[in-house]
Design a protein around this motif. Structure first.
Motif, PDB file in Angstrom:
ATOM      1  N   LEU A  25      13.957   8.929   1.937  1.00  0.00           N
ATOM      2  CA  LEU A  25      13.650  10.440   1.528  1.00  0.00           C
ATOM      3  C   LEU A  25      12.336  10.768   1.870  1.00  0.00           C
ATOM      4  O   LEU A  25      11.845  11.654   2.208  1.00  0.00           O
ATOM      5  N   GLY A  26      11.568   9.627   1.492  1.00  0.00           N
ATOM      6  CA  GLY A  26      10.100   9.824   1.475  1.00  0.00           C
ATOM      7  C   GLY A  26       9.266   8.755   1.210  1.00  0.00           C
ATOM      8  O   GLY A  26       9.767   7.566   1.075  1.00  0.00           O
TER       9      GLY A  26
ATOM     10  N   ARG B 121       7.677  13.714   2.262  1.00  0.00           N
ATOM     11  CA  ARG B 121       9.009  13.949   2.891  1.00  0.00           C
ATOM     12  C   ARG B 121       8.954  13.685   4.369  1.00  0.00           C
ATOM     13  O   ARG B 121       8.043  13.838   5.194  1.00  0.00           O
ATOM     14  N   ASN B 122      10.114  13.193   5.207  1.00  0.00           N
ATOM     15  CA  ASN B 122      10.051  13.020   6.600  1.00  0.00           C
ATOM     16  C   ASN B 122       9.157  11.976   6.916  1.00  0.00           C
ATOM     17  O   ASN B 122       8.263  12.544   7.976  1.00  0.00           O
ATOM     18  N   PRO B 123       9.084  11.070   6.278  1.00  0.00           N
ATOM     19  CA  PRO B 123       7.676  10.048   6.620  1.00  0.00           C
ATOM     20  C   PRO B 123       7.837   9.483   8.081  1.00  0.00           C
ATOM     21  O   PRO B 123       9.181   9.306   8.742  1.00  0.00           O
ATOM     22  N   LYS B 124       6.858   9.080   8.861  1.00  0.00           N
ATOM     23  CA  LYS B 124       7.033   8.158   9.883  1.00  0.00           C
ATOM     24  C   LYS B 124       7.820   6.953   9.847  1.00  0.00           C
ATOM     25  O   LYS B 124       7.233   6.332   8.773  1.00  0.00           O
TER      26      LYS B 124
ATOM     27  N   THR C 129      18.893   4.317   6.991  1.00  0.00           N
ATOM     28  CA  THR C 129      18.862   3.447   5.803  1.00  0.00           C
ATOM     29  C   THR C 129      17.748   2.550   6.004  1.00  0.00           C
ATOM     30  O   THR C 129      17.298   1.928   6.938  1.00  0.00           O
ATOM     31  N   LEU C 130      17.280   2.324   4.856  1.00  0.00           N
ATOM     32  CA  LEU C 130      15.764   1.258   4.550  1.00  0.00           C
ATOM     33  C   LEU C 130      16.170  -0.098   4.867  1.00  0.00           C
ATOM     34  O   LEU C 130      17.239  -0.775   4.170  1.00  0.00           O
ATOM     35  N   VAL C 131      15.816  -0.989   6.003  1.00  0.00           N
ATOM     36  CA  VAL C 131      16.098  -2.101   6.313  1.00  0.00           C
ATOM     37  C   VAL C 131      14.847  -3.098   6.076  1.00  0.00           C
ATOM     38  O   VAL C 131      15.024  -4.253   6.182  1.00  0.00           O
TER      39      VAL C 131
ATOM     40  N   GLY D  99       0.738  -1.137   0.129  1.00  0.00           N
ATOM     41  CA  GLY D  99      -0.041   0.187   0.129  1.00  0.00           C
ATOM     42  C   GLY D  99       0.800   1.239   0.180  1.00  0.00           C
ATOM     43  O   GLY D  99       0.227   2.335   0.093  1.00  0.00           O
ATOM     44  N   MET D 100       1.962   1.270  -0.205  1.00  0.00           N
ATOM     45  CA  MET D 100       2.942   2.352  -0.405  1.00  0.00           C
ATOM     46  C   MET D 100       4.283   2.118  -1.000  1.00  0.00           C
ATOM     47  O   MET D 100       4.586   0.540  -0.926  1.00  0.00           O
ATOM     48  N   THR D 101       5.033   2.848  -1.416  1.00  0.00           N
ATOM     49  CA  THR D 101       6.481   2.690  -1.559  1.00  0.00           C
ATOM     50  C   THR D 101       7.464   3.537  -1.095  1.00  0.00           C
ATOM     51  O   THR D 101       6.914   4.763  -0.730  1.00  0.00           O
ATOM     52  N   THR D 102       8.665   3.278  -0.628  1.00  0.00           N
ATOM     53  CA  THR D 102       9.270   4.368  -0.147  1.00  0.00           C
ATOM     54  C   THR D 102      10.121   4.824  -1.325  1.00  0.00           C
ATOM     55  O   THR D 102      10.418   4.140  -2.322  1.00  0.00           O
ATOM     56  N   VAL D 103      10.815   6.064  -1.053  1.00  0.00           N
ATOM     57  CA  VAL D 103      11.580   6.561  -2.007  1.00  0.00           C
ATOM     58  C   VAL D 103      13.034   7.040  -1.374  1.00  0.00           C
ATOM     59  O   VAL D 103      13.117   7.432  -0.581  1.00  0.00           O
TER      60      VAL D 103
END
Length: 327
Positions: free
Chosen positions: A248-249, A277-280, A311-313, A236-240
């Motif tokens: 980043l968002g 930007r600056n997501p939870k 960093t996305l983990v 239901g979402m994607t990271t950027v």
């Protein structure tokens, strides 16, 4: 219809039972004193386990008391009194405390093993309705669980007396729990299969998605390709992310719905322009229950998981938390 099955008769008898048993439990309050304190201290200083023993209805109550002790931080098990004299007495050691239950204090199977328990050097606590009985005289500590009458109209079936015994066992277990500073986390460790155990033991890293399951795009990705990524990963979402995989968002299903009211080109619009930007986010070592709180507070259904450097983990959504039993 039998007179005893009339509605008013049944209701009257049930209310009488509850009144008698309530009075039996209420009467115990006045007996919580020096002997109760001594029992708690004997158990607290025990380096072995609490061995709860009883026969018949007392045995059923004893089994429950032992289970309550064990689940609240006091190592305990139930030993059937009749089996004790046929080999199971070997389960008791000098480091243990025996909690013996008998309303009369004179039941033959129990009286037969009391001398052996004393010779072993184990502590002995009596829960009895007859403090002057054989059990009461041989015990180190006596807790009086006597009742003026049973709820049974024949005054024979153990009813009020077993309720009072169970309540006294609960009083011991909870008093010790409180004295030892037993916490929700301690409770969860002995209940890993329960809902509280899952909430207090499961961490974000235990339920998050990783590797190829992670939805991520870069700032120059087109909205078209970003939507394909979202659909493929099903969160239901994607990271950027940037070139170093730092978040980043995010762009969510909700962001897409809001975008429909504005002019945009699905092929030319870039994710970096549309992202929030600056997501939870949450970190992997956080409790999964904390992730639930973040989602509920922010009214969102999915979260990226990042390390201390951003960093996305990982990533997770409400469905992952539902499946884990945290929500």
């Amino acid at each position: 219809m039998k007179p005893t099955l009339r509605a008013e008769t049944l209701v009257s008898r049930a209310r009488q039972v509850l009144a008698i048993e309530s009075a039996a439990v209420a009467a115990l309050e006045a007996r919580i004193g020096d002997q109760f304190v001594a029992a708690c201290r004997l158990i607290d200083t025990c380096t072995g386990r609490v061995v709860v023993t009883g026969l018949g209805k007392s045995g059923h109550i004893g089994d429950k008391i032992a289970a309550t002790f064990a689940s609240t931080g006091t190592p305990a098990f139930f030993l059937h009194t009749a089996e004790a004299s046929h080999g199971d007495l070997g389960m008791i050691t000098a480091e243990d405390v025996v909690l013996a239950i008998s309303n009369s204090g004179e039941i033959a199977e129990l009286v037969a093993i009391l001398p052996m328990i004393k010779r072993l050097g184990a502590g002995l606590i009596a829960l009895t309705g007859k403090p002057q009985s054989t059990l009461g005289r041989l015990a180190d500590v006596v807790l009086d669980i006597s009742v003026p009458q049973e709820a049974c109209p024949l005054n024979l079936a153990p009813t009020a007396s077993t309720t009072a015994t169970l309540a006294m066992g609960d009083a011991l277990a909870v008093a010790l729990l409180d004295a030892r500073g037993f916490t929700e986390e301690d409770f969860a460790r002995s209940h890993p299969g329960g809902s509280l155990g899952r909430k207090l033991l499961l961490h974000v890293e235990d339920v998050m998605r990783t590797g190829e399951q992670l939805p991520k795009v870069v700032v120059d990705t087109s909205l078209h390709d970003g939507l394909i990524e979202m659909s493929a990963k099903g969160l239901g979402m994607t990271t950027v992310v940037d070139d170093h995989n730092r978040v980043l968002g995010v762009f969510t299903d909700g962001d897409l719905r809001r975008l429909l009211d504005k002019p945009f080109d699905v092929h030319r619009s870039k994710m970096g322009e549309l992202m929030k930007r600056n997501p939870k986010s949450v970190q992997p070592k956080m409790l999964a229950a904390e992730a639930v709180h973040v989602m509920e507070t922010a009214r969102i259904t999915a979260l990226p998981v990042t390390d201390a450097e951003g960093t996305l983990v990982g990533a997770l959504n409400v469905h992952d938390l539902f499946r884990a039993g945290v929500m």
